[in-house]
Design an enzyme around this catalytic site. Structure first.
Site, mmCIF file in Angstrom:
data_model
loop_
_atom_site.group_PDB
_atom_site.id
_atom_site.type_symbol
_atom_site.label_atom_id
_atom_site.label_comp_id
_atom_site.label_asym_id
_atom_site.label_seq_id
_atom_site.Cartn_x
_atom_site.Cartn_y
_atom_site.Cartn_z
ATOM 1 N N HIS B 58 56.965 65.707 50.806
ATOM 2 C CA HIS B 58 57.930 65.955 51.894
ATOM 3 C C HIS B 58 58.229 67.442 52.027
ATOM 4 O O HIS B 58 59.164 67.966 51.418
ATOM 5 C CB HIS B 58 59.229 65.184 51.628
ATOM 6 C CG HIS B 58 60.126 65.109 52.819
ATOM 7 N ND1 HIS B 58 60.936 64.035 53.087
ATOM 8 C CD2 HIS B 58 60.335 65.981 53.839
ATOM 9 C CE1 HIS B 58 61.607 64.246 54.203
ATOM 10 N NE2 HIS B 58 61.261 65.432 54.679
ATOM 11 N N HIS B 60 58.243 70.932 55.000
ATOM 12 C CA HIS B 60 58.156 71.424 56.377
ATOM 13 C C HIS B 60 57.596 72.846 56.320
ATOM 14 O O HIS B 60 58.266 73.751 55.830
ATOM 15 C CB HIS B 60 59.547 71.456 57.029
ATOM 16 C CG HIS B 60 60.192 70.106 57.127
ATOM 17 N ND1 HIS B 60 60.067 69.304 58.233
ATOM 18 C CD2 HIS B 60 60.954 69.407 56.249
ATOM 19 C CE1 HIS B 60 60.741 68.163 58.035
ATOM 20 N NE2 HIS B 60 61.280 68.208 56.841
ATOM 21 N N ASN B 92 57.243 67.508 62.405
ATOM 22 C CA ASN B 92 58.181 68.067 63.400
ATOM 23 C C ASN B 92 57.927 69.553 63.655
ATOM 24 O O ASN B 92 58.814 70.386 63.552
ATOM 25 C CB ASN B 92 59.636 67.815 62.999
ATOM 26 C CG ASN B 92 60.014 68.457 61.676
ATOM 27 O OD1 ASN B 92 59.150 68.735 60.853
ATOM 28 N ND2 ASN B 92 61.295 68.704 61.476
ATOM 29 N N HIS B 230 64.206 60.934 51.352
ATOM 30 C CA HIS B 230 65.427 61.612 50.874
ATOM 31 C C HIS B 230 66.688 60.748 50.845
ATOM 32 O O HIS B 230 67.637 60.986 51.600
ATOM 33 C CB HIS B 230 65.699 62.898 51.654
ATOM 34 C CG HIS B 230 65.520 62.816 53.155
ATOM 35 N ND1 HIS B 230 66.015 61.784 53.914
ATOM 36 C CD2 HIS B 230 64.905 63.665 54.019
ATOM 37 C CE1 HIS B 230 65.710 62.004 55.185
ATOM 38 N NE2 HIS B 230 65.036 63.132 55.272
ATOM 39 N N ASP B 303 61.813 68.034 50.362
ATOM 40 C CA ASP B 303 62.290 68.266 51.736
ATOM 41 C C ASP B 303 62.462 69.776 51.979
ATOM 42 O O ASP B 303 63.452 70.213 52.581
ATOM 43 C CB ASP B 303 63.582 67.506 52.034
ATOM 44 C CG ASP B 303 63.912 67.474 53.531
ATOM 45 O OD1 ASP B 303 63.075 67.930 54.343
ATOM 46 O OD2 ASP B 303 65.010 66.984 53.883
ATOM 47 N N HIS B 307 64.588 77.966 57.041
ATOM 48 C CA HIS B 307 65.180 78.465 58.283
ATOM 49 C C HIS B 307 65.479 79.947 58.096
ATOM 50 O O HIS B 307 65.935 80.360 57.023
ATOM 51 C CB HIS B 307 66.482 77.734 58.622
ATOM 52 C CG HIS B 307 66.284 76.301 59.021
ATOM 53 N ND1 HIS B 307 65.650 75.944 60.191
ATOM 54 C CD2 HIS B 307 66.603 75.150 58.396
ATOM 55 C CE1 HIS B 307 65.614 74.621 60.274
ATOM 56 N NE2 HIS B 307 66.175 74.115 59.192
ATOM 57 N N GLY B 322 68.968 72.000 56.629
ATOM 58 C CA GLY B 322 67.772 72.165 55.809
ATOM 59 C C GLY B 322 67.888 73.277 54.803
ATOM 60 O O GLY B 322 68.609 74.250 55.009
#
Lengths: 315, 429
Positions: B58, B60, B92, B230, B303, B307, B322
């Site tokens: 998991h 990003h 995403n 999560h 996760d 950012h 996040g």
């Protein structure tokens, strides 16, 4: 007597002693407002920016007058007149104000934590004039000031706060201050607006105003709103008024010297009957007057002014 | 890759093969082999642990579309820094990974820029909108390892049911971010005492529990595996435990922040602690750890959600959800699960970071079997260190663990037989 902070963001951040320091200093300043010449030079040469990103009349004017009575220069900015409309971030706008040498920034903003966010990043003093549903520290202080002025003390006083507690920054600042100073606070409203999660804050919860009428020394009525986002919390102002409104009949059951407070703006006939708002026990306009003294004290102390004892009134 | 390694003297923990003993590991041409090769580079692992390369299902990595936050290259370096040799990216991105062409773009980018193995998931629905099914067959052919709308949760139960039924023919597990939107509404933190104190809109655990319950029923109904991402709430753990005891094909993962940080951290309005699902209460942490210990939660993941600082430096309710995770993931799991709580043994923790995620997504990884790709993590479970976010290879800095004292750390990360990072000399390329 002590105050070592450049900012006032939340009453939750401060000790009972610090908060008493503000109230005592406000008592000293209240005398200034009663004089013919309503001005002292305490903040002469300082610049205060009223940075109101959410609409407000009474709080903004109160801060403006407080600053003027302390001889500060005042600039007012609203959201529509600021670069926030053009997509500038809050932090960038505030840094620009600081670059223009603002000494004090009074901020009202719809986001909880926004005053603290700026206070942590700016050298200027930041005073919270209401951040979302979080706190409205000067309102809490002026409410406590009014209670102390009228009843002589705060410890042991039974205060009922009635209304939309969940979304109320006034309620949160009142809870923080009054519980620290030893008052017994009861929150009153339907379970959707007064959820059980308030219990850890050291308050009682009641879901009927009739339960608290006889025992309360102070009833603080919050403005109830039934805007779109509230429709799932209660059915309407009619039902609210029937269950929680301070009607003339209910007011008849209050203690002889019970104070009736409201932070304004009032909905006459909804949370409070018109006759009650104007009647015996109502200190609603005293709250407004005291707000000025409290705000003078906050601006003065956060600018580094020495705390004043109540007896300093006649200087 | 024409390179041989001889890792000697380490405690080899290979749960897939039931191995936990001091032995040597040999690598040739990127593959685990029996015999030591002549001229093999010798790595002395005496006093250290040799584990199959860790897997995080998991993450990003923000490419394509948001490469100011992270790229596949920098995200992969975070993985290597944290001891992870394989990661699975969420869809995403911008555009959303809901078409074979976007998957191909990511795979190409990973092949040319990433220092670890990068697998893709595909979106369940087009544009993550929760309405129309993505071309799931074509995504399967393109090589996605699972389907998920992560970051969003399909609210329409009919759409979710059909997607799970449809995915079944391709053997693709469906992974779900469990969040009922009318209950979480505009919530930005856990609903409870702290949201009440701070006046921030609450995101109640109930919103997760309701979708976990839905997913249990759908997995039971369809017989197809659903993986709950999560998990943050005590009641979700209880629902999952009951369902798994009944044999429902449902799995769940837990993240480092959900077993180490509570919602009280938000009292300074620090947006680095704003995450979705949100940090919850001590009771939730206890329940999640109990769920990890008894096998209810069988996978650990980060996760990892970068950012940019300027995006996080805004009013709390405006900030994106996040936090970074890969760099500190292993250390936080070891600190909490092994050292503080003593809830699991080291081989058990390694199982949740290797065999179990590999099994769920049918990856030929997570093992030190002869013939398998030589993905290896050498770690020291007792290594004491203090994390400094400025040491992170990420393009972002939004970690909640800055200046945390932690025990346990990866020392060397080996991907396909190549050392890509080690603590002493850093990255090899």
């Amino acid at each position: 007597m002590n105050w070592q902070h450049k900012d006032l963001c939340a009453l939750a951040d401060h000790t009972a002693q610090e908060l008493m320091t503000i109230l005592d200093t406000a008592t000293a300043f209240k005398g200034v407002g009663e004089r013919n010449l309503k001005k002292v030079p305490a903040l002469r040469g300082k610049t205060l920016v009223n940075f109101f990103i959410e609409p407000s009349t009474r709080t903004r004017i109160s801060f403006e007058l407080a600053a003027m009575r302390l001889s500060a220069d005042v600039v007012n900015i609203s959201a529509s007149a600021s670069s926030l409309e053009k997509g500038e971030t809050l932090l960038d706008t505030a840094r620009n104000l600081e670059a223009l040498r603002a000494d004090l920034i009074v901020i009202r903003h719809k986001s909880a934590g926004s005053a603290r966010f700026l206070a942590d990043r700016l050298n200027a003093s930041v005073i919270n004039a209401g951040d979302g549903a979080h706190e409205h520290p000067t309102q809490g202080l002026l409410d406590a000031f009014t209670i102390r002025e009228k009843l002589g003390h705060i410890e042991g006083v039974r205060v009922a706060i009635v209304g939309d507690i969940l979304f109320s920054r006034v309620a949160r600042s009142n809870i923080q201050l009054l519980t620290k100073l030893g008052a017994k606070v009861t929150l009153v409203g339907p379970p959707t607006l007064v959820p059980a999660s308030f219990s850890p804050l050291g308050v009682e919860i009641a879901h009927s105003i009739d339960e608290v009428l006889e025992e309360s020394d102070v009833i603080n009525l919050l403005r109830i709103q039934h805007e779109r986002q509230r429709k799932e919390y209660f059915p309407g102002v009619g039902e609210y008024s029937a269950r929680f409104g301070l009607t003339k009949k209910r007011a008849g059951r209050l203690k002889e010297n019970c104070l009736i407070m409201h932070p304004g703006p009032m909905n006459r006939g909804v949370e409070i009957d018109s006759a009650v708002a104007d009647g015996k026990g109502s200190v609603i306009l005293d709250q407004v007057t005291n707000g000025l003294a409290v705000r003078m004290a906050v601006l003065y102390l956060c600018s580094g002014g020495a705390p004043m004892a109540s007896s300093a009134t006649d200087q | 890759m024409n390179h041989s390694l001889h890792i000697t003297g380490g405690r080899v923990i290979d749960p897939a093969n039931g191995i936990d003993e001091i032995r040597d590991i040999n690598v040739r041409d990127g593959i685990l082999v029996h015999e030591k090769s002549p001229h093999a580079e010798v790595i002395d692992a005496t006093g250290k642990v040799v584990s199959p390369g860790l897997i995080d299902i998991h993450v990003h990595f923000r490419e394509p579309g948001q490469s100011h936050k992270e790229t596949i290259a920098t995200g992969a370096r975070c993985a290597a820094f944290g001891g992870f040799t394989t990661v699975v990216c969420m869809p995403n991105t911008s555009p959303v990974a809901d078409s074979p062409s976007t998957i191909a773009w990511i795979q190409e980018r990973a092949a040319t820029t990433a220092c670890v193995n990068v697998f893709c998931t595909g979106a369940i629905t087009r544009g993550l909108a929760g309405e129309e099914m993505s071309p799931i067959g074509a995504l399967a052919q393109a090589g996605v390892v699972a389907l998920t709308d992560d970051g969003r949760c399909i609210q329409n139960h009919g759409v979710m049911r059909r997607a799970v039924e449809y995915a079944r023919q391709f053997g693709l597990p469906v992974m779900d971010h469990c969040q009922e939107a009318t209950l979480s509404a505009d919530g930005v933190m856990n609903e409870g005492e702290w949201s009440t104190r701070l006046g921030l809109p609450g995101w109640p655990a109930l919103a997760e529990d309701l979708i976990v319950a839905r997913n249990i029923l759908l997995a039971e109904e369809t017989g197809h595996p659903i993986h709950c991402q999560h998990i943050s709430s005590a009641r979700s753990v209880r629902l999952l435990r009951e369902a798994r005891l009944r044999g429902v094909p449902i799995t769940a993962e837990a993240c480092p922040h959900h077993i180490s940080l509570t919602d009280e951290r938000l009292k300074t309005f620090d947006t680095n602690f704003k995450v979705n699902p949100p940090l919850r209460t001590p009771a939730d942490i206890d329940a999640i750890i109990a769920g990890i210990a008894d096998g209810t939660i069988s996978i650990l993941a980060s996760d990892h959600a970068p950012h940019a600082t300027y995006e996080k430096e805004v009013e709390f309710d405006q900030a994106p959800f996040g936090m970074l995770g890969l760099e500190t993931e292993l250390a936080v799991f070891l600190e909490i699960l092994l050292h503080q709580r003593k809830a699991l043994t080291l081989p058990q923790i390694i199982t949740l970071l290797t065999v179990n995620p590999a099994k769920l997504l049918r990856l030929d990884r997570g093992t030190l079997s002869v013939g398998a790709p030589a993905d290896i993590t050498i770690l020291d479970p007792d290594h004491s260190w203090t994390y400094d976010r400025n040491d992170s290879p990420s393009l972002s800095r939004n970690t909640p663990f800055h200046e945390f004292a932690l025990r346990g750390r990866a020392l060397t990360t080996i991907v396909g037989g190549k050392v890509v990072w080690d603590l002493e000399s850093g990255f090899r390329s």
